[in-house]
Structures are given as C-alpha cells and as structure tokens.
Design a protein around this motif. Structure first.
Motif, PDB file in Angstrom:
ATOM      1  N   GLN A  51       0.741  -1.372  -0.188  1.00 15.38           N
ATOM      2  CA  GLN A  51      -0.304  -0.206  -0.317  1.00 15.38           C
ATOM      3  C   GLN A  51       1.467   0.904  -0.274  1.00 15.38           C
ATOM      4  N   ILE A 104      -4.885  -1.858 -11.375  1.00 19.95           N
ATOM      5  CA  ILE A 104      -4.732  -0.634 -11.498  1.00 19.95           C
ATOM      6  C   ILE A 104      -5.976   0.309 -12.456  1.00 19.95           C
ATOM      7  N   GLU A 109      -9.036   3.537  -7.499  1.00 19.36           N
ATOM      8  CA  GLU A 109      -8.460   2.358  -6.580  1.00 19.36           C
ATOM      9  C   GLU A 109      -8.187   0.854  -7.482  1.00 19.36           C
ATOM     10  N   SER A 110      -7.423   0.829  -6.451  1.00 19.98           N
ATOM     11  CA  SER A 110      -6.536  -1.269  -7.312  1.00 19.98           C
ATOM     12  C   SER A 110      -7.853  -2.217  -7.117  1.00 19.98           C
TER      13      SER A 110
END
Ligand SMILES: Nc1ncnc2c1ncn2[C@@H]1O[C@H](COP(=O)(O)OP(=O)(O)OP(=O)(O)O)[C@@H](O)[C@H]1O
Ligand SMILES: Nc1ncnc2c1ncn2[C@@H]1O[C@H](COP(=O)(O)OP(=O)(O)OP(=O)(O)O)[C@@H](O)[C@H]1O
Ligand SMILES: [Mg+2]
Ligand SMILES: [Mg+2]
Lengths: 165, 160, 165, 160
Positions: A51, A104, A109-110
């Motif tokens: 992250q 992504i 967002e992923s």
C-alpha cells in the motif's frame, strides 16, 4: 515449488504483457541498468498488496502504470498476476492452483482477484496469512536496503515481531 | 506474546552466531537487547568480531563486512521461518569475490527448501544460479524477457 | 601533482607506519573487504581537519586510534601526515613542499603540525582555503554516499554554496 | 552572494546537462530550483530523461541510473572548480559493465588536471587506472600496503 509464474502487463516498464515462468532453485535475474529487474520485485510486492507508494519507488499509486516513452503512448491500466501452486496445501483453499491478480486504472482504486473472482485486499492478506509469503521478514529485500537490516531501531526490527506473531 | 518473542529472539540469536561464523570463516557475532527489561520495545544492537579482529559495534565495520553481517542476519531469521520464495535485489553489491563465494555457498543450502529470485550484476553470483532470467530493453523504455541458457549459450527466446 | 604521499601510523587498522606514495593520474586502491581502503579515505579527511566523528564512522574521536587485535595491543596515538607539492604556488606559503600532520593521543585533543611546527586547526583550514582541497564539493566521496548527491534538500546541496563561496 | 550563486548554479546546470548526455549517450537532464524566488534557500530538484524514456523525477530511476546521474552531477560541479585531488570510494558499485565504461571514459578526461584515488572492486575500473595501490591484511586486523604492477604482474613489494 510454490511460485509458478509472474505476469506483468502495463506495470512500470513492462508495457507489453510479459509472463515470467519461475523454476525451482535459484533464478538469477540479469540485465543492464534500468532494464526493469527491480520493477519485477516491485510487481511482486504490489500484487501481494503493498500500500505504500514509497516502497514502490512511486509518488502516487498510478505511477506504476506504464507512463509511455518517446515512441509509445502511456497505458491506462496496470495488471500483475501471480500463479501459485497449492499441492502442499499451503493455502487455506481447495484448488491446487491459485492465481492472485491486482489491477489499477488511472484515477481509480486497485482491484484484486483470486482465481479471477473479485476480492478485497483483506482477502488477499488472509490468503497469505501464515504462509510466510511477502510480509515475512526479509523475504523480499529491496535494492540498497540491505544495510537497513542492521539498524537497531525497534521499528526497523519488525522481523522479530512478525516471526513471533 | 512476550514469551513467543523471547523464544523467537533466542533462536535468531543462536542462528545468527552460527551463520556469521560460516560466512566469515570464524570470529563471532552477537545480538544484544538495548533494554532487556522492556523486551518488546527494546532496540537490538549488533556486535561483530571478524576473525582476528576485536568485537565492536557494526558501525565500525567496512561496507562489505556490513553486507555480510546483514546476510548472516537475513539467513538467521530465515532459518526460524523459511518463506516459500525469496527475492533478493543486488544484496551482493559491496562484496568482494571471496565473500560472494561465501554468500552463494550459504544460499545453496536453502535452495532446496525455497525458490530464490536473485537480482545481480555479479558474474560469480549469476553463474551459481540454476536458471537465468534475462531482462532487456530492445525498444527504449520497454522491458522484455529473454531466456538464457547457462554456460553462456544465449538462445534469446522471448517470453511475451 | 599536488598530493605526494599519505603516511598513516596507528590510524584505525594501520597499526604499522605506512607511507603511501601517490602518483599522477588515476590510482586505483584495491583489496578485499575490510582490509583498510576506506580507512585511507577517512585518514585524508581526518588530517584535513574533519571534526565530525560520524563522518569518520566513529563514535568518539579516539576511536580512530588502532584499537588492537587478538594478537596485538591497542596503541595510544594515531598520526596521519599529508605531503604536498607547492611548486605551482597553490598554497599561501614560501616552501615548495608542505607536510600537514594531525596526531591524537587517547584522552587528549588533536594536535596539528605544518612542516613539523605546531599549528592550530584554523591554520590548517587557512592553508587549504581557496585551494579546492578537501572541502570542495564532492572532492571526497564516501562509500555508499553517492546517492546522497541527488537529495534535493537545501542543506545537502552544500556544493553550490561552497563553489560560490 | 546571490549573484555569485546564480552564476555558479548556471554553470553547473549547463555542465550537468552535457555530462549527462555523454554518460547516457543521449537523453537530457535538468536541475530545477524548487523555489526560484528564494534562490539561496531553495532545494534543487533533478529531472532526468535517459535516451528514449520520459523525463521524470530521479526517484523513479533504477539504482544504476541514479548512480550515473550522480556521477554526471559530480563531474558537472567539478568542471566549475576542479580540486587538485579527488577521492572516490566505490561509486561504481551499482553500475553495469557498459556504464562502468562510460564512467571511466569521462574520468580519463580529468586525469591530466587532477590526481584521482579510486577505491573499487570492479576489474574494468581497476584496469583503467594508471597506478595500483593494493591493501591487504596479512596479519588479521592490521592493514598493509602492497605495490602491484598493472597487467596482473603482482610484485608484492611492501611499503612500510
Ligand atoms: N510507470 C512507468 N512507466 C514507464 N517506465 C517506468 C515506470 N516506472 C519506472 N519506469 C522505468 O523503469 C526503469 C527502472 O527499472 P528498474 O529499477 O527495474 O531497473 P533495474 O533493471 O533494476 O536497473 P539497475 O540494474 O540499475 O538496478 C527506469 O528507467 C524507469 O524510467
Ligand atoms: N580504531 C581501529 N582499530 C583497529 N581496526 C579498526 C579501527 N577502526 C576500524 N578498524 C577496522 O577497519 C576495518 C574496516 O576497514 P575499511 O572500511 O577501510 O575496509 P574496506 O577496505 O574499505 O572494505 P570494503 O571493501 O568492505 O569497503 C574494519 O574491519 C574495522 O574493524
Ligand atoms: Mg535495480
Ligand atoms: Mg570500504
């Protein structure tokens, strides 16, 4: 063997879909400066749920999407898949083969997928919990960071806690 | 939790001392809790004595010696809980030829338990590998994989 | 040629008096890990007046004195001399050859000598002022520090100020 | 003082761009003041574009590319004010063979103006030197100098 292959598409310098088959034993990744070797390491961290953009040598997460060159336009999506073997039942699932994918899009967002079914980051984390993959102390050692193992600061010796955890 | 930490710590400490001796061909090394009364918050100091030298804080060691100590610690922790695969990016950069030999000697011991991906520019390290993954940029800025046969037999098959 | 030789005695791992003759051009310093190459660089910084123990990989200044081995006792004094050529009148003195020496005894302050006459640190600094030696941006680049040149913090770009100064 | 800074800065900027192009065989690089209105306190950003790639902040470059950019900057500053001697400790550690060639090529240009002391483990760098100073520890923990003739003719004379 647990890790069967890594597939990168649009991730950093891997503009073209690239599948890397991994064999047993010791695989040496070689090539000239700047050709993409450390980007493969970043891809593995990323698909496992990294992250922190700083840990990926990026400022924002979309920096991992192929940014284009003088000859090629930038892409709008990056995707990395990890193919894992579950014959030894290392993972808490039924299947003998597991695919973990992260994708992504720019300004989004992923997204995560386990065997192509949409999943959340926490599902990926639970999949790997207690397998010793990725988060295990020093199982992924970045370039230039070997000296940091020797730091005596408590926050840097995460390894002991994660092993004990 | 303190108890589990202490057990793990004791094991790492023991492994560290032995892997240090193997990599350095002698001498000794110690992990030392800065604050033994507050085990979970304490920092850990590392002391090392390469063969024939004096026991000292690792800040006085050379660049290559520090890398080798770090590798000893890495493998010490690893033995407590081996991970199924391990990715190491140019950790041999500061090592001389002899120490590269020591490093790849120890790596070979773990190669049957786990898969290792080693990124390296060093010929000695690279030739000790069991398989080779070549990365190039034929087109500027675009990475491409080439499979290379060992013993300098480049067959440049492209995986794409 | 400006630098003729460096002599170390009791400085770090140089327990025995060692004189290193320096020729013109490019001299490569080679040897195995831990044999003393970077210690030579530390010696040059030290004799030029380095005051920061951290920049010498030491905790206190007397850490630069040979600390002994399993076979040898520690020494009580460290000394480094630099022999410089002044034929081009780079230095603001009369002599055509200059020796700069620094010595430290355990539990004592450093002593400086210019051509064997006692001197102060500020005399040494004045001697080198405006010659571009030592303090000049990056004329001494320590191991592992090459990446630090790229830092964008103002305090790290001392080079511009020192060049402009 | 601001004026002297700006003159020096302008020169370094220009040299940096040209030495980058020589070392990388093309592309371009820029120094950029973070705060152009407060020149003496401003940080300096470095942007680089290796040939064929995109101009980007150096934090995105590889380990070896960063080393080569740093070397370009080192020589850029050096040209503004060459120091009589220069000591470089393993600055080639992250460079591949080709880039080591680039580095020693540029070093050769300055070798007649200054004396260089280069510490290196790299054979290519070492064989490009005009003289060799070998350091060993025959006795553990005690450094000793050996003079070595180039072209692998070791005569192991001890300077002591
Ligand atoms: N989003 C992106 N799009 C395109 N290229 C990128 C992107 N992110 C990084 N790169 C490029 O990837 C290159 C760095 O790759 P990497 O760090 O993998 O090199 P390396 O093979 O490890 O080299 P070295 O041997 O020097 O460590 C840089 O040139 C950088 O410009
Ligand atoms: N005061 C001292 N007394 C004795 N030995 C010392 C002292 N200070 C440092 N050393 C020793 O010097 C050695 C380090 O030397 P140095 O850093 O010059 O190595 P190096 O040749 O640069 O190695 P590398 O190739 O790994 O960078 C260490 O082993 C350290 O123990
Ligand atoms: Mg890299
Ligand atoms: Mg060194």
């Amino acid at each position: 063997m647990i890790l069967k292959s890594i597939e990168l598409f649009g991730f950093k310098s891997f503009a073209d879909r690239t599948k890397i088959e991994i064999r047993d034993g010791i695989s040496a990744i070689i090539g000239p400066n700047g050709c993409g070797k450390s980007n493969i390491l970043d891809a593995i961290k990323w698909v496992l749920g990294e992250q922190s953009t700083r840990n990926l040598r990026a400022e924002k997460m979309e920096d991992v999407i192929f940014a284009g060159t003088e000859q090629r336009k930038a892409l709008n999506v990056a995707e990395v898949s990890l193919m894992l073997c579950n014959d030894d039942n290392l993972f808490p699932v039924e299947m003998s083969e597991i695919q973990v994918k992260r994708r992504i899009y720019r300004n989004a967002e992923s997204e995560y997928f386990i065997n192509n079914a949409p999943a959340k980051l926490k599902d990926v984390r639970e999949l790997f919990f207690d397998t010793g993959i990725g988060k295990t102390a020093y199982s992924i050692m970045e370039q230039g960071k070997i000296d940091a193992i020797l730091s005596n600061k408590p926050e840097d010796r995460r390894f002991i806690f994660e092993e004990a955890a | 939790s303190t108890r589990r930490f202490e057990e793990t710590y004791a094991q790492v400490k023991k492994n560290f001392h032995s892997s240090f001796r193997v990599l350095f061909g002698g001498g000794r090394a110690e992990l030392k809790l800065v604050d033994p009364d507050s085990v979970l918050e304490s920092g850990i100091d590392i002391l090392a004595q390469p063969p024939g030298k004096k026991l000292e804080h690792i800040s006085l060691l050379s660049g290559g010696e520090r890398s080798l100590v770090a590798i000893a610690l890495l493998f010490a922790v690893y033995r407590v809980k081996p991970s199924p695969f391990c990715v190491l990016d140019e950790i041999d950069a500061a090592l001389d030829d002899k120490n590269i030999g020591q490093f790849i000697g120890m790596l070979a011991e773990f190669a049957d338990k786990s898969q290792f991906l080693i990124i390296s520019h060093n010929k000695k390290t690279v030739t000790s590998a069991t398989s080779l993954l070549g990365v190039t940029m034929e087109e500027s800025g675009v990475s491409k994989l080439v499979t290379i046969k060992l013993k300098n037999q480049e067959d440049a098959k492209v995986h794409a």
